[in-house]
Design a protein around this motif. Structure first.
Motif, PDB file in Angstrom:
ATOM      1  N   ILE A  70      33.678   4.778  -5.606  1.00  0.00           N
ATOM      2  CA  ILE A  70      34.573   5.590  -4.785  1.00  0.00           C
ATOM      3  C   ILE A  70      33.771   6.493  -3.860  1.00  0.00           C
ATOM      4  O   ILE A  70      32.878   7.231  -4.304  1.00  0.00           O
ATOM      5  CB  ILE A  70      35.501   6.436  -5.666  1.00  0.00           C
ATOM      6  N   PHE A  71      34.102   6.438  -2.572  1.00  0.00           N
ATOM      7  CA  PHE A  71      33.424   7.259  -1.571  1.00  0.00           C
ATOM      8  C   PHE A  71      34.455   8.068  -0.791  1.00  0.00           C
ATOM      9  O   PHE A  71      35.497   7.553  -0.399  1.00  0.00           O
ATOM     10  CB  PHE A  71      32.636   6.362  -0.615  1.00  0.00           C
ATOM     11  N   PHE A  72      34.155   9.345  -0.569  1.00  0.00           N
ATOM     12  CA  PHE A  72      35.040  10.240   0.171  1.00  0.00           C
ATOM     13  C   PHE A  72      34.461  10.500   1.560  1.00  0.00           C
ATOM     14  O   PHE A  72      33.276  10.824   1.697  1.00  0.00           O
ATOM     15  CB  PHE A  72      35.190  11.574  -0.567  1.00  0.00           C
ATOM     16  N   GLU A  87      26.320   0.190   3.911  1.00  0.00           N
ATOM     17  CA  GLU A  87      25.456   0.000   2.746  1.00  0.00           C
ATOM     18  C   GLU A  87      26.260  -0.569   1.576  1.00  0.00           C
ATOM     19  O   GLU A  87      25.790  -1.471   0.873  1.00  0.00           O
ATOM     20  CB  GLU A  87      24.819   1.328   2.345  1.00  0.00           C
ATOM     21  N   MET A  88      27.449  -0.057   1.370  1.00  0.00           N
ATOM     22  CA  MET A  88      28.299  -0.574   0.302  1.00  0.00           C
ATOM     23  C   MET A  88      28.610  -2.047   0.530  1.00  0.00           C
ATOM     24  O   MET A  88      28.561  -2.863  -0.402  1.00  0.00           O
ATOM     25  CB  MET A  88      29.593   0.239   0.215  1.00  0.00           C
ATOM     26  N   SER A  89      28.917  -2.399   1.767  1.00  0.00           N
ATOM     27  CA  SER A  89      29.214  -3.797   2.098  1.00  0.00           C
ATOM     28  C   SER A  89      28.021  -4.693   1.809  1.00  0.00           C
ATOM     29  O   SER A  89      28.162  -5.802   1.265  1.00  0.00           O
ATOM     30  CB  SER A  89      29.637  -3.910   3.563  1.00  0.00           C
ATOM     31  N   ASN A  90      26.825  -4.232   2.181  1.00  0.00           N
ATOM     32  CA  ASN A  90      25.610  -5.019   1.925  1.00  0.00           C
ATOM     33  C   ASN A  90      25.343  -5.163   0.430  1.00  0.00           C
ATOM     34  O   ASN A  90      24.941  -6.240  -0.045  1.00  0.00           O
ATOM     35  CB  ASN A  90      24.409  -4.367   2.613  1.00  0.00           C
ATOM     36  N   LEU A  91      25.572  -4.093  -0.314  1.00  0.00           N
ATOM     37  CA  LEU A  91      25.376  -4.141  -1.761  1.00  0.00           C
ATOM     38  C   LEU A  91      26.379  -5.087  -2.420  1.00  0.00           C
ATOM     39  O   LEU A  91      26.036  -5.809  -3.364  1.00  0.00           O
ATOM     40  CB  LEU A  91      25.497  -2.742  -2.349  1.00  0.00           C
ATOM     41  N   TRP A 104      36.556  -1.015  -5.115  1.00  0.00           N
ATOM     42  CA  TRP A 104      35.773  -0.383  -4.063  1.00  0.00           C
ATOM     43  C   TRP A 104      36.740   0.418  -3.199  1.00  0.00           C
ATOM     44  O   TRP A 104      37.645  -0.153  -2.588  1.00  0.00           O
ATOM     45  CB  TRP A 104      35.037  -1.423  -3.235  1.00  0.00           C
ATOM     46  N   VAL A 105      36.557   1.742  -3.173  1.00  0.00           N
ATOM     47  CA  VAL A 105      37.561   2.604  -2.551  1.00  0.00           C
ATOM     48  C   VAL A 105      36.926   3.617  -1.604  1.00  0.00           C
ATOM     49  O   VAL A 105      35.916   4.255  -1.932  1.00  0.00           O
ATOM     50  CB  VAL A 105      38.371   3.355  -3.631  1.00  0.00           C
ATOM     51  N   ARG A 129      36.997  -6.155   0.819  1.00  0.00           N
ATOM     52  CA  ARG A 129      37.404  -5.715  -0.513  1.00  0.00           C
ATOM     53  C   ARG A 129      37.445  -4.202  -0.653  1.00  0.00           C
ATOM     54  O   ARG A 129      37.937  -3.672  -1.656  1.00  0.00           O
ATOM     55  CB  ARG A 129      36.476  -6.319  -1.566  1.00  0.00           C
ATOM     56  N   ILE A 130      36.939  -3.475   0.346  1.00  0.00           N
ATOM     57  CA  ILE A 130      36.990  -2.016   0.305  1.00  0.00           C
ATOM     58  C   ILE A 130      38.388  -1.559   0.696  1.00  0.00           C
ATOM     59  O   ILE A 130      38.886  -1.868   1.780  1.00  0.00           O
ATOM     60  CB  ILE A 130      35.951  -1.394   1.250  1.00  0.00           C
ATOM     61  N   ARG A 131      39.027  -0.822  -0.189  1.00  0.00           N
ATOM     62  CA  ARG A 131      40.374  -0.317   0.062  1.00  0.00           C
ATOM     63  C   ARG A 131      40.308   1.104   0.609  1.00  0.00           C
ATOM     64  O   ARG A 131      39.360   1.852   0.335  1.00  0.00           O
ATOM     65  CB  ARG A 131      41.202  -0.339  -1.225  1.00  0.00           C
ATOM     66  N   GLY A 132      41.318   1.485   1.372  1.00  0.00           N
ATOM     67  CA  GLY A 132      41.368   2.819   1.945  1.00  0.00           C
ATOM     68  C   GLY A 132      42.527   3.621   1.395  1.00  0.00           C
ATOM     69  O   GLY A 132      43.674   3.167   1.432  1.00  0.00           O
TER      70      GLY A 132
END
Length: 204
Positions: A70-72, A87-91, A104-105, A129-132
Protein backbone atom coordinates in the motif's frame (compact mmCIF):
# COMPACT_ATOMS: atom_id res chain seq x y z
CA UNK A 1 -5.25 14.99 -18.50
CA UNK A 2 -4.93 18.07 -16.28
CA UNK A 3 -1.46 19.62 -15.98
CA UNK A 4 0.58 18.46 -13.02
CA UNK A 5 2.35 20.73 -10.57
CA UNK A 6 5.99 20.66 -11.61
CA UNK A 7 7.87 21.40 -8.41
CA UNK A 8 7.57 21.25 -4.62
CA UNK A 9 8.16 24.46 -2.69
CA UNK A 10 11.47 24.52 -0.81
CA UNK A 11 9.86 24.53 2.62
CA UNK A 12 7.61 21.68 1.64
CA UNK A 13 10.51 19.61 0.39
CA UNK A 14 12.31 20.11 3.69
CA UNK A 15 9.21 19.01 5.61
CA UNK A 16 8.94 15.87 3.48
CA UNK A 17 12.58 14.99 4.06
CA UNK A 18 12.16 15.45 7.79
CA UNK A 19 9.06 13.30 7.78
CA UNK A 20 10.78 10.48 5.89
CA UNK A 21 13.67 10.53 8.34
CA UNK A 22 11.33 10.38 11.32
CA UNK A 23 9.26 7.59 9.79
CA UNK A 24 12.36 5.53 9.03
CA UNK A 25 13.50 5.87 12.63
CA UNK A 26 10.04 4.88 13.83
CA UNK A 27 9.60 1.81 11.69
CA UNK A 28 13.17 0.52 11.60
CA UNK A 29 14.61 -1.92 9.11
CA UNK A 30 13.08 -5.21 7.87
CA UNK A 31 14.35 -7.93 10.15
CA UNK A 32 11.90 -10.82 10.38
CA UNK A 33 12.32 -13.21 13.31
CA UNK A 34 10.73 -16.61 12.81
CA UNK A 35 8.56 -15.01 10.15
CA UNK A 36 7.32 -12.26 12.51
CA UNK A 37 8.16 -8.59 12.21
CA UNK A 38 8.60 -6.90 15.62
CA UNK A 39 8.83 -3.12 15.88
CA UNK A 40 7.80 -2.02 19.36
CA UNK A 41 5.67 0.75 17.83
CA UNK A 42 1.93 1.36 17.81
CA UNK A 43 -0.15 -0.80 15.50
CA UNK A 44 -0.23 0.29 11.86
CA UNK A 45 -3.35 -0.33 9.78
CA UNK A 46 -6.99 -0.76 10.62
CA UNK A 47 -10.56 -0.28 9.40
CA UNK A 48 -11.30 2.06 6.51
CA UNK A 49 -14.04 2.84 4.02
CA UNK A 50 -12.94 4.27 0.66
CA UNK A 51 -13.91 4.28 -3.02
CA UNK A 52 -11.91 2.45 -5.69
CA UNK A 53 -11.12 3.61 -9.22
CA UNK A 54 -14.35 2.07 -10.52
CA UNK A 55 -16.49 4.05 -8.07
CA UNK A 56 -17.18 1.04 -5.84
CA UNK A 57 -16.99 1.24 -2.04
CA UNK A 58 -14.17 -0.78 -0.50
CA UNK A 59 -13.16 -1.57 3.09
CA UNK A 60 -10.18 -3.20 4.78
CA UNK A 61 -12.00 -6.57 4.60
CA UNK A 62 -11.40 -6.68 0.85
CA UNK A 63 -7.63 -6.84 1.39
CA UNK A 64 -7.66 -9.66 3.93
CA UNK A 65 -6.55 -13.13 2.89
CA UNK A 66 -3.63 -11.88 0.81
CA UNK A 67 -0.60 -9.72 1.65
CA UNK A 68 -0.96 -6.09 0.64
CA UNK A 69 1.44 -3.47 -0.70
CA UNK A 70 0.00 0.00 0.00
CA UNK A 71 1.33 3.40 -1.06
CA UNK A 72 -0.11 6.81 -0.16
CA UNK A 73 0.26 9.74 -2.54
CA UNK A 74 -1.65 11.86 -5.06
CA UNK A 75 -1.97 12.17 -8.81
CA UNK A 76 -0.57 15.72 -9.01
CA UNK A 77 2.65 14.55 -7.31
CA UNK A 78 5.60 15.65 -9.47
CA UNK A 79 8.20 13.03 -8.59
CA UNK A 80 7.87 10.74 -5.56
CA UNK A 81 4.54 9.17 -6.55
CA UNK A 82 5.19 8.39 -10.23
CA UNK A 83 8.68 7.16 -9.38
CA UNK A 84 7.35 4.86 -6.65
CA UNK A 85 4.54 3.50 -8.81
CA UNK A 86 6.95 2.79 -11.68
CA UNK A 87 9.23 0.98 -9.22
CA UNK A 88 6.27 -1.02 -7.93
CA UNK A 89 5.32 -1.95 -11.49
CA UNK A 90 8.88 -3.11 -12.23
CA UNK A 91 8.99 -5.14 -9.01
CA UNK A 92 5.68 -6.76 -9.88
CA UNK A 93 7.13 -7.84 -13.21
CA UNK A 94 10.20 -9.27 -11.51
CA UNK A 95 8.04 -11.15 -9.01
CA UNK A 96 6.23 -12.95 -11.81
CA UNK A 97 3.24 -15.05 -10.67
CA UNK A 98 4.00 -14.18 -7.02
CA UNK A 99 2.70 -10.67 -7.66
CA UNK A 100 -0.76 -12.10 -8.27
CA UNK A 101 -0.82 -13.37 -4.69
CA UNK A 102 -0.82 -9.82 -3.31
CA UNK A 103 -2.98 -6.70 -3.26
CA UNK A 104 -1.37 -3.60 -4.77
CA UNK A 105 -2.99 -0.34 -3.71
CA UNK A 106 -2.40 3.37 -4.31
CA UNK A 107 -4.34 5.54 -1.85
CA UNK A 108 -4.73 9.21 -2.76
CA UNK A 109 -4.50 11.74 0.06
CA UNK A 110 -5.79 14.47 -2.29
CA UNK A 111 -9.46 14.17 -1.40
CA UNK A 112 -10.32 17.37 -3.28
CA UNK A 113 -8.84 16.64 -6.73
CA UNK A 114 -8.57 12.84 -6.94
CA UNK A 115 -11.82 11.02 -7.55
CA UNK A 116 -12.34 7.59 -9.13
CA UNK A 117 -12.11 8.96 -12.68
CA UNK A 118 -8.82 10.75 -12.00
CA UNK A 119 -7.38 7.69 -10.28
CA UNK A 120 -8.41 5.43 -13.14
CA UNK A 121 -6.79 7.69 -15.75
CA UNK A 122 -3.61 8.14 -13.71
CA UNK A 123 -3.06 4.44 -13.05
CA UNK A 124 -3.19 3.58 -16.73
CA UNK A 125 0.51 4.46 -16.85
CA UNK A 126 1.40 1.67 -14.40
CA UNK A 127 0.81 -2.04 -13.88
CA UNK A 128 -2.89 -2.75 -14.33
CA UNK A 129 -3.02 -4.72 -11.07
CA UNK A 130 -2.46 -1.57 -9.01
CA UNK A 131 -5.79 -0.38 -7.64
CA UNK A 132 -6.60 3.21 -6.73
CA UNK A 133 -8.48 4.16 -3.55
CA UNK A 134 -9.79 7.62 -2.71
CA UNK A 135 -12.39 9.17 -0.44
CA UNK A 136 -13.66 12.20 1.44
CA UNK A 137 -11.47 14.26 3.74
CA UNK A 138 -12.89 12.42 6.74
CA UNK A 139 -12.24 9.03 5.15
CA UNK A 140 -8.68 9.95 4.15
CA UNK A 141 -7.98 11.36 7.60
CA UNK A 142 -9.21 8.09 9.11
CA UNK A 143 -7.00 5.79 7.02
CA UNK A 144 -3.90 8.01 7.27
CA UNK A 145 -4.35 8.09 11.04
CA UNK A 146 -4.67 4.30 11.12
CA UNK A 147 -1.55 3.81 9.01
CA UNK A 148 0.43 6.57 10.76
CA UNK A 149 0.79 8.42 7.45
CA UNK A 150 1.76 12.09 7.46
CA UNK A 151 0.31 14.44 4.87
CA UNK A 152 -0.19 18.17 4.62
CA UNK A 153 -1.36 20.55 1.92
CA UNK A 154 1.13 23.29 1.01
CA UNK A 155 0.04 26.34 -1.04
CA UNK A 156 2.22 26.86 -4.12
CA UNK A 157 1.42 30.54 -4.60
CA UNK A 158 0.52 29.90 -8.22
CA UNK A 159 -3.12 30.88 -7.82
CA UNK A 160 -6.14 30.46 -5.61
CA UNK A 161 -6.63 26.83 -4.68
CA UNK A 162 -3.24 25.72 -6.05
CA UNK A 163 -1.35 23.46 -3.70
CA UNK A 164 0.95 20.49 -3.46
CA UNK A 165 0.99 17.84 -0.74
CA UNK A 166 3.87 16.68 1.42
CA UNK A 167 3.37 13.07 2.49
CA UNK A 168 5.01 9.94 3.83
CA UNK A 169 6.83 8.29 0.93
CA UNK A 170 7.24 4.77 2.33
CA UNK A 171 5.32 1.81 0.90
CA UNK A 172 3.52 -0.23 3.56
CA UNK A 173 3.72 -4.03 3.62
CA UNK A 174 0.81 -5.80 5.33
CA UNK A 175 0.26 -9.52 5.84
CA UNK A 176 -2.90 -11.42 4.91
CA UNK A 177 -4.43 -10.72 8.31
CA UNK A 178 -3.94 -6.97 7.98
CA UNK A 179 -0.87 -6.86 10.22
CA UNK A 180 1.99 -4.48 9.53
CA UNK A 181 5.26 -6.23 8.63
CA UNK A 182 7.52 -3.51 7.21
CA UNK A 183 8.07 -0.91 4.51
CA UNK A 184 9.79 -0.25 1.23
CA UNK A 185 11.78 2.96 1.57
CA UNK A 186 11.83 5.64 -1.11
CA UNK A 187 15.08 5.22 -3.05
CA UNK A 188 15.80 1.83 -1.48
CA UNK A 189 17.85 -0.65 -3.52
CA UNK A 190 15.58 -2.54 -5.95
CA UNK A 191 17.02 -5.96 -5.06
CA UNK A 192 16.43 -5.29 -1.36
CA UNK A 193 12.84 -4.32 -2.06
CA UNK A 194 12.35 -7.42 -4.19
CA UNK A 195 13.63 -9.65 -1.38
CA UNK A 196 11.15 -8.04 1.05
CA UNK A 197 8.28 -8.62 -1.36
CA UNK A 198 9.27 -12.23 -1.91
CA UNK A 199 9.22 -12.82 1.85
CA UNK A 200 5.87 -11.06 2.07
CA UNK A 201 4.42 -13.26 -0.69
CA UNK A 202 5.78 -16.40 0.96
CA UNK A 203 4.42 -15.44 4.36
CA UNK A 204 0.84 -15.05 3.12
Amino acid sequence: MRPRIVALVAGGAFALAATLTAFTMLVGSWAPQNGVRTTGVAAVGGPFTLTDETGRQVTEAELLGRPSVIFFGFTYCPDVCPTTLYEMSNLMERLGPKADRMNWVFVSVDWERDGPEEMRAYLQAFDERIRGFTGTKEQIDAITSAYKVFYERVPTGEGEGDYTINHTASVFLMDGKGGFVGTLGYGEDADTMLAKLERLAAGG
